[in-house]
Design a protein around this motif. Structure first.
Motif, short mmCIF file in Angstrom:
data_model
loop_
_atom_site.label_atom_id
_atom_site.label_comp_id
_atom_site.label_asym_id
_atom_site.label_seq_id
_atom_site.Cartn_x
_atom_site.Cartn_y
_atom_site.Cartn_z
N ARG A 1 0.83 -1.20 0.00
CA ARG A 1 0.00 0.00 0.00
C ARG A 1 0.87 1.25 0.00
NH1 ARG A 1 -5.54 0.06 2.24
NH2 ARG A 1 -6.41 -1.92 1.55
N LEU A 2 0.30 2.32 -0.55
CA LEU A 2 0.96 3.62 -0.52
C LEU A 2 0.36 4.40 0.64
CD1 LEU A 2 2.73 5.68 -2.22
CD2 LEU A 2 0.55 6.41 -3.20
N ARG A 3 1.20 4.99 1.45
CA ARG A 3 0.68 5.72 2.60
C ARG A 3 1.00 7.21 2.49
NH1 ARG A 3 -1.20 2.02 6.19
NH2 ARG A 3 -0.58 -0.08 5.55
N LEU A 4 0.02 8.05 2.77
CA LEU A 4 0.22 9.50 2.71
C LEU A 4 -0.25 10.11 4.03
CD1 LEU A 4 -1.23 8.57 -0.28
CD2 LEU A 4 -0.20 10.77 -0.80
N GLU A 5 0.41 11.17 4.43
CA GLU A 5 0.02 11.84 5.67
C GLU A 5 0.02 13.34 5.47
OE1 GLU A 5 1.70 10.27 9.36
OE2 GLU A 5 1.93 12.33 10.07
N PHE A 6 -1.04 13.99 5.89
CA PHE A 6 -1.11 15.46 5.83
C PHE A 6 -1.20 15.99 7.24
CE2 PHE A 6 -3.78 14.05 2.05
CZ PHE A 6 -2.70 14.01 1.18
N LYS A 7 -0.30 16.91 7.58
CA LYS A 7 -0.30 17.43 8.94
C LYS A 7 -0.71 18.90 8.90
CE LYS A 7 2.67 15.52 12.62
NZ LYS A 7 1.57 15.00 13.38
N GLY A 8 -1.80 19.22 9.56
CA GLY A 8 -2.23 20.62 9.64
C GLY A 8 -2.79 20.84 11.02
N THR A 9 -4.01 21.36 11.11
CA THR A 9 -4.65 21.51 12.42
C THR A 9 -5.14 20.16 12.93
OG1 THR A 9 -6.70 22.05 11.28
CG2 THR A 9 -5.33 23.90 11.98
N SER A 10 -5.07 19.15 12.08
CA SER A 10 -5.29 17.76 12.49
C SER A 10 -4.27 16.93 11.72
CB SER A 10 -6.71 17.31 12.15
OG SER A 10 -6.89 17.30 10.75
N THR A 11 -4.21 15.64 12.02
CA THR A 11 -3.31 14.77 11.27
C THR A 11 -4.16 13.80 10.47
OG1 THR A 11 -1.72 14.89 13.05
CG2 THR A 11 -1.41 13.13 11.44
N ARG A 12 -3.95 13.75 9.17
CA ARG A 12 -4.78 12.88 8.34
C ARG A 12 -3.91 11.91 7.58
NH1 ARG A 12 -6.85 17.64 5.53
NH2 ARG A 12 -8.11 16.27 4.26
N ARG A 13 -4.31 10.65 7.59
CA ARG A 13 -3.52 9.61 6.93
C ARG A 13 -4.39 8.85 5.95
NH1 ARG A 13 -2.94 8.90 12.40
NH2 ARG A 13 -1.09 10.01 13.20
N PHE A 14 -3.82 8.50 4.83
CA PHE A 14 -4.53 7.73 3.82
C PHE A 14 -3.66 6.58 3.39
CE2 PHE A 14 -6.16 12.00 3.53
CZ PHE A 14 -7.51 11.84 3.29
N SER A 15 -4.28 5.51 2.94
CA SER A 15 -3.52 4.46 2.25
C SER A 15 -4.26 4.06 1.00
CB SER A 15 -3.29 3.25 3.16
OG SER A 15 -4.46 2.48 3.24
N LEU A 16 -3.51 3.69 -0.02
CA LEU A 16 -4.08 3.25 -1.29
C LEU A 16 -3.39 1.97 -1.71
CD1 LEU A 16 -4.12 6.61 -3.29
CD2 LEU A 16 -6.11 5.37 -2.43
N PRO A 17 -4.14 1.00 -2.24
CA PRO A 17 -3.49 -0.23 -2.70
C PRO A 17 -2.61 0.06 -3.92
CG PRO A 17 -5.86 -0.28 -3.18
CD PRO A 17 -5.59 0.99 -2.45
N LEU A 18 -1.46 -0.60 -3.98
CA LEU A 18 -0.59 -0.44 -5.15
C LEU A 18 -1.01 -1.41 -6.24
CD1 LEU A 18 2.82 -0.02 -3.34
CD2 LEU A 18 1.55 1.72 -4.60
N LEU A 19 -0.75 -1.04 -7.48
CA LEU A 19 -1.16 -1.87 -8.61
C LEU A 19 0.05 -2.57 -9.21
CD1 LEU A 19 -3.36 0.80 -10.45
CD2 LEU A 19 -4.11 -0.84 -8.71
N GLU A 20 -0.21 -3.73 -9.78
CA GLU A 20 0.81 -4.47 -10.52
C GLU A 20 0.59 -4.13 -11.99
OE1 GLU A 20 3.95 -5.89 -9.76
OE2 GLU A 20 2.60 -6.30 -8.06
N LEU A 21 1.39 -3.23 -12.55
CA LEU A 21 1.15 -2.79 -13.93
C LEU A 21 2.10 -3.46 -14.90
CD1 LEU A 21 0.69 1.03 -13.29
CD2 LEU A 21 -1.09 -0.71 -13.55
N GLU A 22 1.59 -3.72 -16.11
CA GLU A 22 2.45 -4.26 -17.15
C GLU A 22 3.37 -3.18 -17.68
OE1 GLU A 22 0.89 -6.73 -20.36
OE2 GLU A 22 -0.84 -7.06 -19.05
N GLU A 23 4.59 -3.57 -17.95
CA GLU A 23 5.56 -2.65 -18.55
C GLU A 23 5.00 -2.16 -19.89
OE1 GLU A 23 9.37 -1.06 -17.59
OE2 GLU A 23 8.32 -2.70 -16.55
N GLU A 24 5.08 -0.85 -20.13
CA GLU A 24 4.53 -0.30 -21.37
C GLU A 24 5.67 0.17 -22.25
OE1 GLU A 24 0.87 2.81 -22.38
OE2 GLU A 24 2.15 3.09 -20.62
N GLU A 25 5.55 -0.11 -23.54
CA GLU A 25 6.53 0.37 -24.52
C GLU A 25 6.23 1.85 -24.78
OE1 GLU A 25 9.89 -0.66 -26.40
OE2 GLU A 25 8.59 -2.13 -25.39
N LEU A 26 7.12 2.76 -24.40
CA LEU A 26 6.85 4.18 -24.61
C LEU A 26 7.66 4.72 -25.77
CD1 LEU A 26 6.75 5.56 -20.98
CD2 LEU A 26 4.84 5.14 -22.51
#
Lengths: 246, 246, 246
Positions: B93-118
């Motif tokens: 998971r990816l974790r993010l935290e925002f600190k202001g007048t409160s503390t807020r934390r989020f997590s998001l599942p990471l994806l398994e992506l196929e390599e793309e030819e760019l």
């Protein structure tokens, strides 16, 4: 009375949850208590006659009001204008008047409502917090990204709103010393889960800096209390917890 | 890092075009390069570790991110609060935290992506301009009244966005000396047509006074480059031209 | 001319009611008179050549204009920029140019419109009022809560907009001395009912403090007149009354 903002905000807030209700116009106060149609939330409104510049009620009566219609009308009052709201009962209608750079009058038909049995359980709250409405609103917006129900967790020195699902998690923490946490007193740690959309309706009318007094206990309904008109009234909401899937 | 605005704007801008992408978290920079689903636009993001107040990456790794979900979360960070964004990899998971007048934390599942030819074609741009994002945005709004694709025409001393159809025509001209044109250097006149909606997405996150560096050549893709965090990063877009109906 | 705001507001207002119309470009003025598709409202626009910084028309001509398209284009002019609107007839198109921090040009195809028979009844108005557009707008918003048509009642010293239905009533009163009532002169009391949505379109473009001159008579059409460009033009609307159900 020139407290039109109090009316606008309270009616606006209550009408999100409740469609119609009896207002008790007593000789010294206006009161309303009602549940939402699915009986998950209770709203309880009290405003003392002191909050009115002039208050002239000879005998107590009940006025059945369509809150949506009432909301539309009181929303038309301007905060900046010195405005007047008059309740007069006449040919079964409610009459309101706003005086500003023009004079505007409205009438709404009164409803004949059935008496409702209102549960008023004796709740042993074990925690108490005073928090800015802004912090609660932000916490709810965060949580709404993830799912439908948010868990409140109150413990010594820490107030938490948490949600977790397959799509991620969100958490809002207030610790002692945080600007948005005015007071926190916890006898016993408590947690329970509530519907986000109901909570949003309960805080919708409050300004960011307004203080919500929260009372809580393990798996109990949560209570939000807003102080009105410098203590001359209050708006209280009680919201039942969600039973969690195992 | 307290550059939450940079993140918000970049993710907001990229997520309009691209659904999911691998972020390369290197020991000295964060990079992302991906194409939109129809392979018309390429987004290329680089932010040096210098742009972070604190940057602590022991070994390079790739994080597959759902950009829509990421956008929703970083949008919840407040510009005014001093906020923190943390990337931690833990139980996928990816974790993010925002600190202001409160503390807020989020997590998001990471994806398994196929390599793309760019594709990264070697483009011989023959013109170069620095223009306010505001002027480009206005030109795009004008053009959107008339149709779907706008022609860019760069010539000595003149930058033109033009569109013509049965319902009318619109044209935005910047000439040397115009306030919105910071720089224009044309080796050889060039013109080509691009999709308005893609161009709008590419400038959406930029402020009106922000400068877009545009590189152009006859019938070539158009390149937009935005400077980030005082030169410590950049966001680059490459958009394929539309072949014109005869 | 730099009166682009006058154009934007007038075209914006007229285009709510009328789809297409001939503009008469005379040597000393621009004029337009047309009815809405259901022939309930008449719009009548006049702007003297004095209102233009430069006005260069060699011979009078008629330009058939799609007002919706014209509105979209003039809306793109910025009030703050010193902008130029040019009318040139060339390959049957109308050309406009706005000059600000960039130069923007538009063209719109001209229409071949059939000559329309416009009723211009001789109306014996018996009352006259000058009222802020803001008060009319508020009165219309109030009335729209209750129903579709609002009654205007003008009597000695009192201007009233009233609506009543099963769902309630609304009333906006202006009495002599009220800030929003600049002038009221009533020969004979009059009342009649009009469609709220048409009235809203007629005042939409006016600022709150702008003055509407209202002319009225018993069961007659109501006339709204707006002064343009410091008296160098005017926009007049005439709206037929609703016949009331018995």
């Amino acid at each position: 009375m020139d407290n039109s903002k109090v009316w606008k905000d309270c009616i606006g807030s209550i009408s999100n949850l409740i469609e119609e209700a009896d207002f008790e116009i007593n000789t010294d106060s206006v009161e309303m208590k009602a549940m939402d149609p699915s009986h998950i939330a209770l709203a309880d409104f009290q405003l003392s006659s002191d909050a009115f510049e002039e208050y002239d009620v000879d005998k107590a009566r009940k006025l059945g009001i369509d809150l949506d219609e009432m909301d539309k009308v009181v929303s038309r009052a301007s905060n900046s204008d010195e405005s007047i709201i008059e309740f007069t009962e006449e040919d079964n209608r409610l009459r309101l008047e706003f005086k500003g750079t023009s004079t505007r009058r409205f009438s709404l038909p009164l409803l004949e409502l059935e008496e409702e049995e209102l549960p008023e359980p004796d709740l042993n709250f074990t925690a108490n917090a005073k928090i800015t409405a802004g912090a609660i609103k932000e916490g709810l917006k965060d949580a709404a990204l993830i799912g439908d129900n948010v868990r409140f967790e109150l413990s010594q020195g820490k107030f938490l709103m948490r949600i977790e699902s397959d799509t991620g998690s969100a958490e809002m923490e207030l610790a002692e010393g945080d600007e948005d946490l005015e007071e926190l007193s916890v006898e016993e740690p408590s947690q329970a889960m509530y519907n986000i959309s109901y909570l949003e309706d309960m805080v919708k009318a409050a300004g960011s800096k307004d203080i919500v007094e929260i009372r809580h206990g393990k798996d109990l309904p949560i209570e939000f209390v807003f102080n009105l008109a410098d203590g001359k009234g209050r708006l209280r909401f009680l919201l039942a917890p969600r039973v969690e899937a195992e």
